[in-house]
Design a protein around this motif. Structure first.
Motif, PDB file in Angstrom:
ATOM      1  N   ASP A  43      29.058  -5.518  -4.453  1.00 52.90           N
ATOM      2  CA  ASP A  43      29.787  -4.679  -5.401  1.00 52.90           C
ATOM      3  C   ASP A  43      30.998  -3.983  -4.768  1.00 52.90           C
ATOM      4  N   LYS A  44      31.635  -4.694  -3.790  1.00 54.99           N
ATOM      5  CA  LYS A  44      32.845  -4.120  -3.216  1.00 54.99           C
ATOM      6  C   LYS A  44      34.044  -4.945  -3.670  1.00 54.99           C
ATOM      7  N   LEU A  45      35.175  -4.269  -3.798  1.00 50.47           N
ATOM      8  CA  LEU A  45      36.396  -4.995  -4.161  1.00 50.47           C
ATOM      9  C   LEU A  45      36.773  -5.919  -3.021  1.00 50.47           C
ATOM     10  N   VAL A  46      37.249  -7.125  -3.346  1.00 52.21           N
ATOM     11  CA  VAL A  46      37.493  -8.122  -2.319  1.00 52.21           C
ATOM     12  C   VAL A  46      38.988  -8.245  -1.990  1.00 52.21           C
ATOM     13  N   PHE A  47      39.827  -8.201  -3.039  1.00 51.40           N
ATOM     14  CA  PHE A  47      41.250  -8.506  -2.830  1.00 51.40           C
ATOM     15  C   PHE A  47      42.130  -7.288  -3.079  1.00 51.40           C
ATOM     16  N   GLU A  48      43.291  -7.349  -2.496  1.00 46.01           N
ATOM     17  CA  GLU A  48      44.332  -6.390  -2.900  1.00 46.01           C
ATOM     18  C   GLU A  48      45.629  -7.159  -3.131  1.00 46.01           C
ATOM     19  N   ILE A  49      46.326  -6.775  -4.198  1.00 45.17           N
ATOM     20  CA  ILE A  49      47.561  -7.478  -4.564  1.00 45.17           C
ATOM     21  C   ILE A  49      48.696  -6.466  -4.601  1.00 45.17           C
ATOM     22  N   HIS A  50      49.764  -6.793  -3.918  1.00 42.83           N
ATOM     23  CA  HIS A  50      50.919  -5.875  -3.915  1.00 42.83           C
ATOM     24  C   HIS A  50      52.164  -6.602  -4.384  1.00 42.83           C
ATOM     25  N   THR A  51      53.021  -5.865  -5.086  1.00 49.43           N
ATOM     26  CA  THR A  51      54.344  -6.414  -5.409  1.00 49.43           C
ATOM     27  C   THR A  51      55.264  -6.100  -4.229  1.00 49.43           C
ATOM     28  N   TRP A  52      56.420  -6.756  -4.198  1.00 52.03           N
ATOM     29  CA  TRP A  52      57.347  -6.524  -3.085  1.00 52.03           C
ATOM     30  C   TRP A  52      57.759  -5.057  -3.014  1.00 52.03           C
ATOM     31  N   GLU A  53      57.786  -4.397  -4.191  1.00 56.87           N
ATOM     32  CA  GLU A  53      58.229  -2.995  -4.226  1.00 56.87           C
ATOM     33  C   GLU A  53      57.318  -2.124  -3.366  1.00 56.87           C
ATOM     34  N   LYS A  54      56.014  -2.451  -3.410  1.00 59.21           N
ATOM     35  CA  LYS A  54      55.042  -1.634  -2.680  1.00 59.21           C
ATOM     36  C   LYS A  54      55.108  -1.927  -1.191  1.00 59.21           C
ATOM     37  N   LEU A  55      55.585  -3.113  -0.826  1.00 57.05           N
ATOM     38  CA  LEU A  55      55.529  -3.536   0.572  1.00 57.05           C
ATOM     39  C   LEU A  55      56.813  -3.228   1.329  1.00 57.05           C
ATOM     40  N   SER A  56      57.928  -3.047   0.579  1.00 56.20           N
ATOM     41  CA  SER A  56      59.211  -2.938   1.270  1.00 56.20           C
ATOM     42  C   SER A  56      59.744  -1.518   1.262  1.00 56.20           C
ATOM     43  N   PRO A  57      60.183  -1.042   2.431  1.00 51.47           N
ATOM     44  CA  PRO A  57      60.837   0.271   2.435  1.00 51.47           C
ATOM     45  C   PRO A  57      62.157   0.221   1.696  1.00 51.47           C
ATOM     46  N   PHE A  58      62.690  -0.988   1.485  1.00 47.91           N
ATOM     47  CA  PHE A  58      63.968  -1.092   0.770  1.00 47.91           C
ATOM     48  C   PHE A  58      63.840  -0.615  -0.666  1.00 47.91           C
ATOM     49  N   TYR A  59      62.601  -0.657  -1.168  1.00 49.31           N
ATOM     50  CA  TYR A  59      62.426  -0.202  -2.542  1.00 49.31           C
ATOM     51  C   TYR A  59      62.901   1.244  -2.698  1.00 49.31           C
ATOM     52  N   ASN A  60      62.717   2.034  -1.628  1.00 48.14           N
ATOM     53  CA  ASN A  60      63.200   3.427  -1.690  1.00 48.14           C
ATOM     54  C   ASN A  60      64.714   3.483  -1.778  1.00 48.14           C
ATOM     55  N   ILE A  61      65.369   2.528  -1.090  1.00 50.41           N
ATOM     56  CA  ILE A  61      66.838   2.479  -1.160  1.00 50.41           C
ATOM     57  C   ILE A  61      67.261   2.110  -2.582  1.00 50.41           C
ATOM     58  N   VAL A  62      66.522   1.180  -3.175  1.00 49.29           N
ATOM     59  CA  VAL A  62      66.816   0.809  -4.564  1.00 49.29           C
ATOM     60  C   VAL A  62      66.695   2.041  -5.453  1.00 49.29           C
ATOM     61  N   LYS A  63      65.634   2.802  -5.194  1.00 49.95           N
ATOM     62  CA  LYS A  63      65.453   3.999  -6.025  1.00 49.95           C
ATOM     63  C   LYS A  63      66.590   4.994  -5.796  1.00 49.95           C
ATOM     64  N   MET A  64      67.049   5.074  -4.516  1.00 48.72           N
ATOM     65  CA  MET A  64      68.150   5.978  -4.219  1.00 48.72           C
ATOM     66  C   MET A  64      69.416   5.537  -4.937  1.00 48.72           C
ATOM     67  N   LEU A  65      69.657   4.216  -4.942  1.00 43.39           N
ATOM     68  CA  LEU A  65      70.825   3.695  -5.670  1.00 43.39           C
ATOM     69  C   LEU A  65      70.734   4.078  -7.139  1.00 43.39           C
TER      70      LEU A  65
END
Lengths: 228, 412
Positions: free
Chosen positions: B253-275
């Motif tokens: 009864d434990k979760l097996v997988f984790e799925i991330h979008t590129w936004e969650k994985l990249s620090p660049f996403y913060n730059i996108v947000k800043m833009l």
């Protein structure tokens, strides 16, 4: 028919109350050609403003054709003026961005909202009456003083008002032009039976009116009918 | 209303100098915002494209807990054969997915027989990697990455420089497997690789089969699955379809997988947000410009025309009509300025595309920005500017309507 009963007007100048009109009682009949005369500061312009529904008296009652205009609110008063009253000013007060034709058309569009054909008929007739037909597409700054006042007269009359108020209509005109303008107004008064009320110093006007009301310091000191 | 528009229009036309001045202020503001949005949007799209197409992919799937300890590249958090099969079922039926690839990652010692250092190794299937990350080859100097042979390695650029390693040199990789046994293998250097933001990092690439040899494992094992979508705009839809995996539980009864979008994985996403925040700031500046210029012009216009207002009021124009006259003037100034601004923005963006603004990024020079005006963005900005023009006119219009005709007529 205009009737005033016990009309007073007090201006507040800081702490001091300045009474400009004292207990004015006056009645003017339909179709009269009246001059209100008096020295500068005597209150004749104030009387004109009160009768012309531009200003409200501090006390007293002004009845125009059975309507107590002192009871009307700003909008109702504006509508009342639009339907019943015309104004002619000393400095003409034409709207500079509108042509002669458009200046005369303005009250018909904005106030009475008449259809285009009807507007055109009335304006052309008046332009002819004031002899400005050939100038109809010019703008006010292209006209002489006398021509501007003719346009202003046409504008004041285009709504078919019962009463026309004219505050020093000839003060900015030379003698010859003044005489032409006075004659023009007199003719219109006789043709349409419009009431004309002047506030003026001008002897030339005083000479032709039916009635001269003299005001000094806010009080009527003389009211005489002149038979020509 | 038609007549009010007519009269206001005449007023604007006949005080043309003032009208042009104000409208051009609005126009410049609109151009500024739209062209900036187009440029930054293009830059953003480009950067996002670079990052997703050369390293991260659009979506990554890991065993639960892997991303939290991704810096140590833990071997005990790899996906096993059964889990990979389970995931593949979902990936193969997902209509939004273009391709996907497996990576098996580990930390190892890297030695050129003179000195040694630590390295992060990515075991990849070269063909699938380039299919999933079409810009990956642009990070490589040397051989075509799709021909990365078993027994060869792509060395991180700085490491190669620091240890003076050249193409075709032989190096040795030493790694410890899960059971604690150490193994070393010789590799031939096939080329150097840089990270997405330029030289740096310690990520080297070898064939996935070599990792299995190095770790002495028989069955397939995978650290991460990298997914490329047919278009990045399907990100939410694709994630929705993969949702059952995120809530999939094992027998304990434990979760097996984790799925991330590129936004969650990249620090660049913060730059996108800043833009994006800068976009908003510039819009606020524009709104202020429009507000102040219209307010200024309308206040001036009321003061200039006090006598005229007195005259039309005396003739019987009601206060509400006077209000409407001035509101309409402000509104028309706004509409006029916006339309001209919009048209000029399209022309300017067209010219920018014609000239071509270039910039460099990592190994790639002469990247050309191709700004595009988004119609929704244009409509949104126009709407805001027009509304603000109307709002800015309210106070002067009310002032005009409240004028007492007697006082107004007395003005010279």
């Amino acid at each position: 028919m205009i009737t005033n009963a016990h009309v007073s007007k007090v201006y507040k100048m800081g702490e001091i109350d300045l009474t400009v009109i004292h207990d004015l009682n006056l009645s003017i009949n339909h179709g009269e050609f009246v001059a209100i005369v008096g020295p500068s500061g005597s209150g004749k312009s104030t009387v004109l403003n009160l009768l012309g529904c531009l200003d409200k008296p501090t006390s007293g009652k002004i009845m125009i054709d059975e309507i107590d205009v002192t009871q009307l609110d700003t909008t109702a008063l504006a509508n009342f003026r639009g339907e019943n009253i015309g104004f002619i000013f000393q400095s003409f007060n034409l709207i500079p961005v509108l042509s002669v034709y458009e200046n005369i058309e303005y009250p018909l569009i904005m106030i009475q909202n008449l259809p285009k054909e009807e507007r055109k008929k009335r304006i052309m007739k008046l332009l002819e009456d004031v002899d400005m037909l050939d100038q109809k597409d010019k703008f006010p700054d292209q006209l002489s003083g006398g021509q501007r006042q003719r346009v202003a007269i046409a504008r004041a009359l285009v709504t078919n008002p019962k009463i026309v108020f004219a505050d020093e209509p000839t003060a900015n005109l030379d003698t010859k032009t003044s005489n032409q303008i006075i004659t023009l107004m007199r003719n219109i008064q006789q043709e349409f039976n419009t009431t004309f009320i002047f506030a003026t110093h001008d002897e030339k006007i005083v000479r032709v009116v039916d009635r001269i009301i003299t005001i000094i310091d806010g009080v009527i000191t003389d009211d005489k009918r002149v038979s020509l | 209303m038609k007549n009010i528009i007519k009269i206001s229009f005449r007023n604007l036309i006949r005080s043309s100098r003032r009208t042009i001045l104000t409208a051009s202020l609005i126009t410049i503001g609109v151009i500024f915002v739209l062209v900036y949005a187009a440029l930054s949007g293009s830059f953003k799209a480009y950067m996002v494209g670079q990052i997703t197409d050369s390293m991260l992919g659009h979506i990554q799937i890991h065993r639960k807990g892997y991303v939290a300890s991704i810096d140590n590249l833990p071997l005990d958090k790899n996906l096993n054969k059964k889990q990979i099969e389970k995931i593949s079922e979902y990936l193969n039926e997902n209509p939004y997915i273009e391709s996907y690839t497996f990576r098996l990652k580990l930390g190892a010692m890297f030695s050129n027989y003179v000195a040694s250092t630590s390295i992060r190794l990515n075991g990849i299937d070269p063909q699938k990697e380039t299919q999933t990350l079409p810009l990956f080859p642009s990070r490589i100097q040397g051989e075509d990455v799709s021909t990365l042979q078993e027994g060869s390695i792509m060395v991180p650029e700085l490491l190669a420089k620091g240890m003076q390693i050249n193409k075709d040199d032989t190096i040795v990789l030493v790694a410890t497997n899960q059971k604690g046994s150490v193994n070393g293998l010789n590799f031939k250097v096939a080329g150097t690789v840089e990270t997405v933001s330029g030289p740096g990092g310690r990520d080297g690439y070898i064939h996935i089969n070599d990792v299995k040899k190095l770790l002495r494992i028989q069955e397939i094992e995978v650290s991460e699955i990298v997914i490329r979508l047919k278009d990045v705009k399907y990100l939410d839809k694709a994630m929705e379809q993969l949702k059952p995996l995120t809530i999939f539980r094992n027998q304990k009864d434990k979760l097996v997988f984790e799925i991330h979008t590129w936004e969650k994985l990249s620090p660049f996403y913060n730059i996108v947000k800043m833009l994006d925040i800068m976009d908003i700031s510039i819009k606020i500046i524009l709104i202020s410009i429009v507000l102040i210029s219209i307010l200024n012009v309308m206040v001036m216009s009321v003061y200039e025309r006090i006598k005229e207002i007195g005259t039309i009021a005396a003739m019987g124009t009601t206060p509400s009509t006077i209000t409407k006259l001035f509101l309409t003037e402000g509104l028309m100034l706004g509409i006029f300025g916006t339309i001209v601004g919009g048209i000029l923005s399209y022309i300017i963006v067209f010219i920018i595309n014609l000239i071509g603004i270039t910039f460099s990024f990592g190994r790639q020079d002469n990247l050309t920005l191709n700004p595009v005006l988004n119609l929704n963005e244009v409509l949104f900005v126009s709407l805001i500017v027009i509304i603000i023009s109307l709002v800015a006119s309210i106070s002067p219009a009310r002032k005009a309507a409240k004028l007492n005709p007697v006082d107004a007529l007395r003005q010279n």
